[in-house]
Scaffold this motif. Sequence first.
Motif, short mmCIF file in Angstrom:
data_model
loop_
_atom_site.label_atom_id
_atom_site.label_comp_id
_atom_site.label_asym_id
_atom_site.label_seq_id
_atom_site.Cartn_x
_atom_site.Cartn_y
_atom_site.Cartn_z
N PHE A 187 -7.70 -33.54 -12.71
CA PHE A 187 -8.98 -34.50 -13.46
C PHE A 187 -8.86 -33.60 -14.79
CE2 PHE A 187 -13.00 -33.14 -15.38
CZ PHE A 187 -13.13 -34.76 -14.53
N ASP A 188 -8.03 -32.62 -14.54
CA ASP A 188 -8.13 -31.61 -16.03
C ASP A 188 -7.21 -33.00 -17.01
OD1 ASP A 188 -10.14 -30.05 -15.64
OD2 ASP A 188 -8.99 -28.40 -15.38
N GLN A 189 -5.60 -33.61 -15.71
CA GLN A 189 -5.26 -34.08 -16.24
C GLN A 189 -6.07 -34.98 -17.27
OE1 GLN A 189 -1.82 -34.00 -13.82
NE2 GLN A 189 -0.68 -31.42 -14.83
N ARG A 190 -6.49 -36.32 -16.05
CA ARG A 190 -7.04 -37.24 -17.11
C ARG A 190 -7.63 -37.65 -18.19
NH1 ARG A 190 -7.39 -37.59 -11.11
NH2 ARG A 190 -9.71 -37.55 -11.44
N THR A 191 -8.11 -36.23 -17.27
CA THR A 191 -9.66 -36.22 -18.68
C THR A 191 -9.31 -35.02 -20.03
OG1 THR A 191 -10.88 -34.10 -17.91
CG2 THR A 191 -11.35 -36.81 -17.01
N GLY A 192 -8.34 -34.29 -19.66
CA GLY A 192 -8.37 -33.71 -21.13
C GLY A 192 -9.06 -32.41 -20.73
N TYR A 193 -9.46 -32.41 -20.06
CA TYR A 193 -11.04 -30.90 -19.85
C TYR A 193 -9.77 -29.87 -19.44
CZ TYR A 193 -15.09 -29.11 -18.77
OH TYR A 193 -16.39 -27.90 -18.97
N ARG A 194 -10.11 -28.50 -19.85
CA ARG A 194 -9.90 -27.83 -18.68
C ARG A 194 -10.87 -26.40 -18.01
NH1 ARG A 194 -5.21 -24.31 -19.60
NH2 ARG A 194 -5.60 -21.78 -18.96
N SER A 195 -10.72 -26.97 -16.93
CA SER A 195 -12.24 -25.96 -15.78
C SER A 195 -11.11 -24.32 -15.38
CB SER A 195 -11.63 -26.82 -14.81
OG SER A 195 -12.53 -28.45 -14.84
N GLN A 196 -12.27 -24.17 -16.46
CA GLN A 196 -11.29 -22.69 -16.17
C GLN A 196 -11.98 -21.98 -14.97
OE1 GLN A 196 -10.26 -20.95 -19.21
NE2 GLN A 196 -10.92 -18.55 -19.79
N SER A 197 -13.25 -21.46 -15.70
CA SER A 197 -14.28 -20.76 -15.05
C SER A 197 -15.17 -20.59 -13.92
CB SER A 197 -15.31 -19.09 -15.90
OG SER A 197 -15.72 -20.07 -16.59
N PHE A 198 -15.52 -20.94 -12.71
CA PHE A 198 -16.03 -21.08 -11.39
C PHE A 198 -17.01 -20.38 -11.13
CE2 PHE A 198 -12.58 -24.36 -12.25
CZ PHE A 198 -13.16 -25.29 -11.49
N LEU A 199 -17.97 -20.39 -11.08
CA LEU A 199 -19.32 -19.75 -10.09
C LEU A 199 -19.61 -20.79 -9.43
CD1 LEU A 199 -20.99 -17.10 -10.07
CD2 LEU A 199 -22.90 -17.67 -11.48
N SER A 200 -19.86 -20.38 -7.94
CA SER A 200 -20.30 -21.22 -6.75
C SER A 200 -21.67 -20.34 -5.75
CB SER A 200 -19.13 -21.54 -5.45
OG SER A 200 -18.59 -22.35 -6.37
N THR B 231 -16.68 -24.62 -0.79
CA THR B 231 -16.56 -24.37 0.45
C THR B 231 -15.95 -22.72 1.15
OG1 THR B 231 -14.08 -24.99 0.63
CG2 THR B 231 -16.16 -26.72 1.07
N THR B 232 -16.38 -21.72 0.24
CA THR B 232 -15.70 -20.73 0.31
C THR B 232 -17.05 -19.48 0.98
OG1 THR B 232 -13.66 -20.39 0.00
CG2 THR B 232 -14.01 -18.80 0.54
N ALA B 233 -17.82 -20.84 -0.20
CA ALA B 233 -18.94 -19.51 -0.82
C ALA B 233 -20.02 -20.15 0.69
CB ALA B 233 -19.65 -20.64 -1.93
N ILE B 234 -19.87 -21.24 0.91
CA ILE B 234 -21.25 -22.24 2.43
C ILE B 234 -20.59 -20.91 3.63
CG2 ILE B 234 -21.15 -23.55 3.70
CD1 ILE B 234 -22.78 -23.99 1.16
N ASN B 235 -19.09 -20.94 4.00
CA ASN B 235 -18.64 -20.81 4.90
C ASN B 235 -18.44 -19.32 5.37
OD1 ASN B 235 -17.63 -23.06 6.66
ND2 ASN B 235 -16.04 -23.37 5.11
N GLU B 236 -18.60 -18.78 3.85
CA GLU B 236 -18.58 -17.05 4.10
C GLU B 236 -20.19 -17.01 3.29
OE1 GLU B 236 -15.28 -15.30 1.99
OE2 GLU B 236 -13.89 -16.08 3.37
N GLN B 237 -20.93 -17.90 3.37
CA GLN B 237 -21.66 -17.07 2.53
C GLN B 237 -22.21 -16.31 1.83
OE1 GLN B 237 -25.05 -16.56 6.30
NE2 GLN B 237 -23.78 -18.04 7.73
N ARG B 238 -21.57 -15.94 0.67
CA ARG B 238 -21.05 -14.79 -0.43
C ARG B 238 -21.64 -16.25 -1.45
NH1 ARG B 238 -16.40 -14.39 -1.94
NH2 ARG B 238 -14.94 -15.12 -0.61
N LEU B 239 -21.40 -15.74 -3.07
CA LEU B 239 -21.39 -15.91 -3.72
C LEU B 239 -19.98 -15.54 -4.40
CD1 LEU B 239 -23.37 -14.95 -7.07
CD2 LEU B 239 -20.92 -14.29 -7.03
N VAL B 240 -19.13 -16.79 -4.76
CA VAL B 240 -17.93 -16.70 -5.86
C VAL B 240 -18.10 -16.76 -6.54
CG1 VAL B 240 -15.05 -17.99 -5.35
CG2 VAL B 240 -17.26 -17.64 -3.01
#
Length: 532
Positions: free
Chosen positions: A122-135, A94-103
Motif C-alpha cells: 500500500f505504501d509503495q502505491r501511495t507514497g505513504y509510510r505506515s510506521q507506528s501502529f496501535l491496535s 488480529t493478534t490484538a483480538i485473538n490474544e485480547q490485548r493491546l498491541v
Amino acid sequence: MLHRIERLNAIGTALSAETDTPRLLEIILLGAKELTGADGGSLYILAGRALNFELIHTTSLGLHMGGTSGRPVTFPPIPLDLADGAPNLHNVVTTAINEQRLVNVPDAYQDQRFDFSGTRAFDQRTGYRSQSFLSVPMQDHEGKIIGALQLLNAIDPATGRVIPFSSEDEGLVASLASQAAIALTRKRLIDGLKELLQALIRLIANAIDDKSPHTGGHCRRVPAITMALARAVNADDGPRFGTVHFTEQEMEELEMAAWLHDCGKITTPEFVVDKHTKLETIFDRIHLVDARIEILRRDLEIAGLKARLAAAGSAPAQPGDDSGGGADQQRLDEQQEFLRRCNVGGFFVDNQAREQLAAIAGQRIRLAGGEELPLLTENELYNLSVARGTLTDEERQIINNHSDASLRMLETLPFPDYLRRVPEIAGGHHERMDGKGYPRGVPAGQLSLQSRILAIADIFEALTASDRVYRKPNTLSETLTIMARMCREGHIDRELLTLLIDSEAYLDYARQLLRPEQLDTVDRARILAILD
C-alpha cells in the motif's frame, strides 16, 4: 495530559448521546485520532471469525471510507484464523483480538513479529509510510470483544514527525475503546429491541390478516398508503400543511400505529368476520332450513299417497289429480327459493319480505315421535330479516368493537415516550370528523392529524382491495369519488383528502398493489367539485 483526559470525557459524553451508528463510529475513530495525534486509523467490527472494516480515515491522504463518508470500504474482511484453523497472529489487529490485548508497534519497518507485506505494498502505491501502529480490542461490559480500533502514525505536534504511540496513548485509547464498545453494544441492543418489536407487530398483523381470507393483506397494505400520505404532508409547502413536518420518530410512531390499527380483531370471532350469508355461523344454516323443507315435502308426499290408497276402489289417478300435493309442493319450492335469496347479503329485505318471512316461519314440521318444530327458529328469522348485508346489529357492533379493543389492548403496553401516541392513533381510525364515529365519538378538534391520515388510508385500502369476495374492487376514480362523498358527509378530513388527490400520493401504492384494470384516469376537478 489533563486536557486529553477532559477531551476523553467529552468524547465519552458524545458517545452516550449519539443514536446514529455511522456518526457513532466517526466519533469513536476521530476521537481516538485526536487523543493520540494519529494521522490515520481504522475501526473494525467483529462478524463471526472475521473483522470487517467499518471506517477508515487517514488525514494526510485525504482518505475517508465508511461511516458518514458515503463511500463504502472496499477492503476485504480480515480472518481471525488461518487456513489450518490456527489463530491468525500475523496481523497486528488480529493478534490484538485473538490474544485480547493491546498491541503497540513502534516501527513496522523494523518489526519482525508481524507480516506487513500488504501494508508495504500500500505504501509503495501511495507514497505513504505506515510506521507506528496501535491496535486495541473493543470489549463490552460483559468482556465480549465486538471489534477493534487501530491507529496509525502518531505525529509529534512539535516536529510533525511520526513517532511511536506512548504509554499515555495506550491508556487513553484503551479507555476510549471500552467506552466505545459499551456505546456500540447499547446501540445494538436498542436496535435489536426495535427490530424485535417491529417483528412482533408484523407477526400480529399477519396473524390478523390470515384470520380471514377475505381481508387478508389489509393490515399489511394500510401502512403503505398511510406512510405515502404522511410523506405527502411533509413534502407539502402550501398553506394547508406547509408548517407541518413529521419527525423521523413521529413517522415511526405513525407506521407502528398503522400496523397495529386492527389488532383488536384478534378478539373478533371468525364466524362474524367471515359471515358470507345471514345464516352462517360455523356453517351455513340454510342447509338446516333445506332439511326441514324436505321433511315438509316428504310429509306432503306421504299424505298424498295415503289419500290415493284410501280412495274408493283404489281407482287409478286421473289427469289433474292433485292428491300428491302438487300445488303445495310448488309452494314449498317457491318458499325455499325465497329463503335462499333472503340469505344473501345483496338481497334487500323490505317490510313486505319480512312479512313473507314471518308467514313462512310459522309453518310447523313434525318429527318422529310427534314433536313439532317451526320451519324457522327465532334466531334464523331474525338473521334472515336483516335488511342489507349479512350482519345483525349485534354482530355489526362486535365488528365495530375491534377499534375499542385495539385501543384497550394498546393502552396496556409500556410504549417508550416517542411511541406513546400509538394507542390513540391506532384506536381512532374509525372516528369521524363530525364526531359520529366509534369507538369514542371524538370530534374533529380532538383528532390528531395522524389519526386522520390513518382513517383515510384504512378507507382507501378497503375500497380498492381485491380480496373481498363479496364485492368487486373499485377503480381509483371510483374510490376517490366515494371518499369525496364521505368527506362531504363528515366522515374524513377534507384537507388531507384534497392533498391525497392533488399530490397523487396513492399512485405508487396503486401501481404496486392494485390490478391493472383499477388504474383508470382520475378526473381531479370532477372529484374535488364534490367537496364544494
